[in-house]
Each structure stands twice: as structure tokens, then as C-alpha cells.
Motif scaffolding. Structure first.
Motif, PDB file in Angstrom:
ATOM      1  N   UNK A 298     -10.273   9.937  -5.729  1.00 16.45           N
ATOM      2  CA  UNK A 298      -9.775   9.133  -4.598  1.00 16.45           C
ATOM      3  C   UNK A 298     -10.408   7.750  -4.722  1.00 16.45           C
ATOM      4  N   UNK A 299      -9.673   6.762  -5.275  1.00 15.07           N
ATOM      5  CA  UNK A 299     -10.287   5.446  -5.498  1.00 15.07           C
ATOM      6  C   UNK A 299     -10.389   4.590  -4.241  1.00 15.07           C
ATOM      7  N   UNK A 300      -9.509   4.756  -3.272  1.00 20.30           N
ATOM      8  CA  UNK A 300      -9.527   3.975  -2.022  1.00 20.30           C
ATOM      9  C   UNK A 300      -9.406   4.935  -0.850  1.00 20.30           C
ATOM     10  N   UNK A 301      -9.737   4.461   0.329  1.00 18.97           N
ATOM     11  CA  UNK A 301      -9.671   5.308   1.525  1.00 18.97           C
ATOM     12  C   UNK A 301      -8.236   5.753   1.742  1.00 18.97           C
ATOM     13  N   UNK A 302      -8.038   7.106   1.791  1.00 15.72           N
ATOM     14  CA  UNK A 302      -6.697   7.693   1.805  1.00 15.72           C
ATOM     15  C   UNK A 302      -6.639   8.826   2.811  1.00 15.72           C
TER      16      UNK A 302
ATOM     17  N   UNK B 137      -4.980  20.143   9.440  1.00 17.05           N
ATOM     18  CA  UNK B 137      -5.373  18.826   9.954  1.00 17.05           C
ATOM     19  C   UNK B 137      -5.080  17.749   8.916  1.00 17.05           C
ATOM     20  N   UNK B 138      -5.166  16.524   9.368  1.00 18.46           N
ATOM     21  CA  UNK B 138      -5.150  15.392   8.440  1.00 18.46           C
ATOM     22  C   UNK B 138      -6.530  15.272   7.805  1.00 18.46           C
ATOM     23  N   UNK B 139      -6.569  14.926   6.534  1.00 18.00           N
ATOM     24  CA  UNK B 139      -7.841  14.768   5.846  1.00 18.00           C
ATOM     25  C   UNK B 139      -7.965  13.290   5.455  1.00 18.00           C
ATOM     26  N   UNK B 140      -8.973  12.642   5.995  1.00 20.82           N
ATOM     27  CA  UNK B 140      -9.219  11.231   5.702  1.00 20.82           C
ATOM     28  C   UNK B 140     -10.432  11.151   4.796  1.00 20.82           C
ATOM     29  N   UNK B 141     -10.216  10.717   3.568  1.00 24.09           N
ATOM     30  CA  UNK B 141     -11.301  10.546   2.603  1.00 24.09           C
ATOM     31  C   UNK B 141     -11.577   9.052   2.509  1.00 24.09           C
ATOM     32  N   UNK B 142     -12.833   8.664   2.820  1.00 23.29           N
ATOM     33  CA  UNK B 142     -13.197   7.244   2.812  1.00 23.29           C
ATOM     34  C   UNK B 142     -14.058   6.947   1.594  1.00 23.29           C
ATOM     35  N   UNK B 143     -13.985   5.731   1.106  1.00 23.35           N
ATOM     36  CA  UNK B 143     -14.773   5.281  -0.035  1.00 23.35           C
ATOM     37  C   UNK B 143     -15.739   4.204   0.427  1.00 23.35           C
ATOM     38  N   UNK B 144     -16.507   3.671  -0.531  1.00 17.88           N
ATOM     39  CA  UNK B 144     -17.530   2.692  -0.178  1.00 17.88           C
ATOM     40  C   UNK B 144     -16.930   1.384   0.327  1.00 17.88           C
ATOM     41  N   UNK B 145     -15.621   1.152   0.096  1.00 18.47           N
ATOM     42  CA  UNK B 145     -14.966  -0.078   0.568  1.00 18.47           C
ATOM     43  C   UNK B 145     -14.535   0.007   2.027  1.00 18.47           C
ATOM     44  N   UNK B 146     -14.680   1.179   2.657  1.00 22.73           N
ATOM     45  CA  UNK B 146     -14.262   1.291   4.050  1.00 22.73           C
ATOM     46  C   UNK B 146     -15.175   0.415   4.909  1.00 22.73           C
ATOM     47  N   UNK B 147     -14.588  -0.393   5.802  1.00 22.51           N
ATOM     48  CA  UNK B 147     -15.425  -1.291   6.619  1.00 22.51           C
ATOM     49  C   UNK B 147     -16.254  -0.507   7.613  1.00 22.51           C
ATOM     50  N   UNK B 148     -17.567  -0.723   7.574  1.00 20.18           N
ATOM     51  CA  UNK B 148     -18.479  -0.064   8.527  1.00 20.18           C
ATOM     52  C   UNK B 148     -19.095  -1.139   9.411  1.00 20.18           C
TER      53      UNK B 148
ATOM     54  N   UNK C 199      -8.096   0.323  10.790  1.00 23.77           N
ATOM     55  CA  UNK C 199      -8.359  -0.605   9.698  1.00 23.77           C
ATOM     56  C   UNK C 199      -9.222   0.042   8.619  1.00 23.77           C
ATOM     57  N   UNK C 200      -8.898  -0.218   7.375  1.00 17.53           N
ATOM     58  CA  UNK C 200      -9.659   0.335   6.258  1.00 17.53           C
ATOM     59  C   UNK C 200      -8.932   1.461   5.561  1.00 17.53           C
ATOM     60  N   UNK C 201      -7.999   2.136   6.228  1.00 12.72           N
ATOM     61  CA  UNK C 201      -7.200   3.174   5.588  1.00 12.72           C
ATOM     62  C   UNK C 201      -6.092   2.478   4.819  1.00 12.72           C
ATOM     63  N   UNK C 202      -6.034   2.681   3.497  1.00 12.75           N
ATOM     64  CA  UNK C 202      -5.153   1.887   2.655  1.00 12.75           C
ATOM     65  C   UNK C 202      -3.898   2.620   2.192  1.00 12.75           C
ATOM     66  N   UNK C 203      -3.907   3.956   2.165  1.00  8.13           N
ATOM     67  CA  UNK C 203      -2.691   4.628   1.713  1.00  8.13           C
ATOM     68  C   UNK C 203      -2.647   6.038   2.275  1.00  8.13           C
TER      69      UNK C 203
END
Length: 210
Positions: A154-158, A195-206, A177-181
């Protein structure tokens, strides 16, 4: 009286009578000549104002009387008219273009919500908790927070979803904001859940909450 003187007197008296007769004949001859001249030349000229004009001869065109010559006058020069510039025609008022009625935007699709699992695919501690706060602020309910352990890259928050949760996944993508695809779960090796599964990466705005 002597006879010689008497003859002389007679001789002189005869000469006088002859001279008087010659003079009378001469006067009569002159008068006769004048009378003949008057007879041949007609009566003396009468007053032109009283004499009636003689009618023109038949067949001979009467010559028109020449009008009196009026002394020619030098032509008077009229002042040269000054050219007055013609003002340009005033532009016709243009009517405002009629704009076609703007089509009403299609009604926004109603937002659909579903439970969400938030998984951290980075080594940043607390990033999943920050993401969970943003998801709840958008109106979703967070089931749990954890770390992502699957081998699926998972390269981007999906957000991953099942077919029946496609509308909820789209709502999550548009409001957080931050969810890209968004990706259907059937295309991955992620375990099935409800459920929906949201996988976040280090680029997600915190950081600060929206």
C-alpha cells in the motif's frame, strides 16, 4: 428831252426788265425743282411717336427686336463654405447577451457511512490515532485502530471496501483529507471484514484536527 437821252433811258429800262424776268424765271425754276423733288420723295417724315408701325410683309419673317444689352457685372464671389466635420454616428446600444439558463447542478449524492478500521502502515507512532480522530470528525464510526501486517503493498493512504460499501468508501475518500484512493478488497489479499479498512502511510497528514 433830247431823243438821244430818251433812247438811252429806254435801253436801260429794257435791261432792267430783262434782268427781272430772268430772275423770276430762275426763282420759278428753283421752286419747280423743289416741288418735283418733294413729289418724288414723298411727304415729309411724320413724328415717329404718332406713326403706326407698318405690318410686316407676308412671307417675310419679322426680325425680333434685340433686347437692350445690360452691362455685364463682374461675378460676385460667394464665400467658400467651411467644411464642418460630421460627428461619427453614435453606436447603437447593444443589448446584453442573453445567457442561457444555467443548468442546476445535480443534487449531491447522499453521504453513506459505514464502520471503519484504521491501520498504520508506517513506523510513526500515534499516526493511526490521529487518522482515527479525523475519520470520526467526518461522521464515521471507528471500530478499532492497529498496525497493517499484510504483504499487499500500500504505497499511499487507501480505503479498501466490499462492493456493498462502495458509496461509504467514496464518502470517506471525499471527506477525510489525506485519503488518496479507494480500491475494491477483492483485488487484494486483505482479509474480508464487514467494515471499511483504511490503511494510512507516512504521508498521511497528522497534527491538528480539522
Amino acid at each position: 428831252m433830247p431823243s438821244g437821252s430818251h433812247d438811252t433811258f429806254r435801253h436801260r429800262e429794257g435791261d432792267r426788265l430783262r434782268m427781272a424776268a430772268a430772275t423770276a424765271v430762275a426763282v420759278l425754276a428753283v421752286l419747280a425743282g423743289i416741288l418735283l423733288v418733294n413729289l418724288f420723295n414723298g411727304p415729309p417724315d411724320s413724328d415717329p411717336d404718332d406713326a403706326a408701325p407698318a405690318p410686316p410683309a407676308v412671307g417675310t419673317p419679322s426680325r425680333p427686336s434685340t433686347p437692350p444689352q445690360t452691362p455685364s457685372r463682374s461675378p460676385t464671389r460667394s464665400p467658400t463654405p467651411t467644411a464642418v466635420p460630421t460627428p461619427p454616428p453614435s453606436p447603437m446600444p447593444q443589448s446584453a447577451p442573453v445567457e442561457p439558463p444555467t443548468a442546476a447542478p445535480p443534487p449531491a449524492a447522499p453521504r453513506v457511512f459505514a464502520p471503519v478500521v484504521v491501520l498504520n502502515n508506517s513506523r510513526l507512532k500515534g499516526l493511526a490515532d490521529d487518522a482515527a480522530d479525523r475519520v470520526e470528525a467526518a461522521g464515521f464510526r471507528v471500530e478499532r485502530v492497529g498496525n497493517y501486517l499484510s504483504r499487499y503493498n500500500v504505497p499511499v493512504s487507501t480505503v479498501f471496501y466490499d462492493p456493498e460499501d462502495a458509496d461509504a468508501a467514496r464518502t470517506l475518500l471525499e471527506t477525510v483529507p489525506g485519503v488518496e484512493r479507494m480500491v475494491p478488497r477483492e483485488e487484494t489479499r486483505i482479509i474480508e471484514t464487514d467494515t471499511l479498512i483504511l490503511v494510512i502511510t507516512r504521508d498521511f497528514p497528522a497534527g491538528d484536527q480539522p
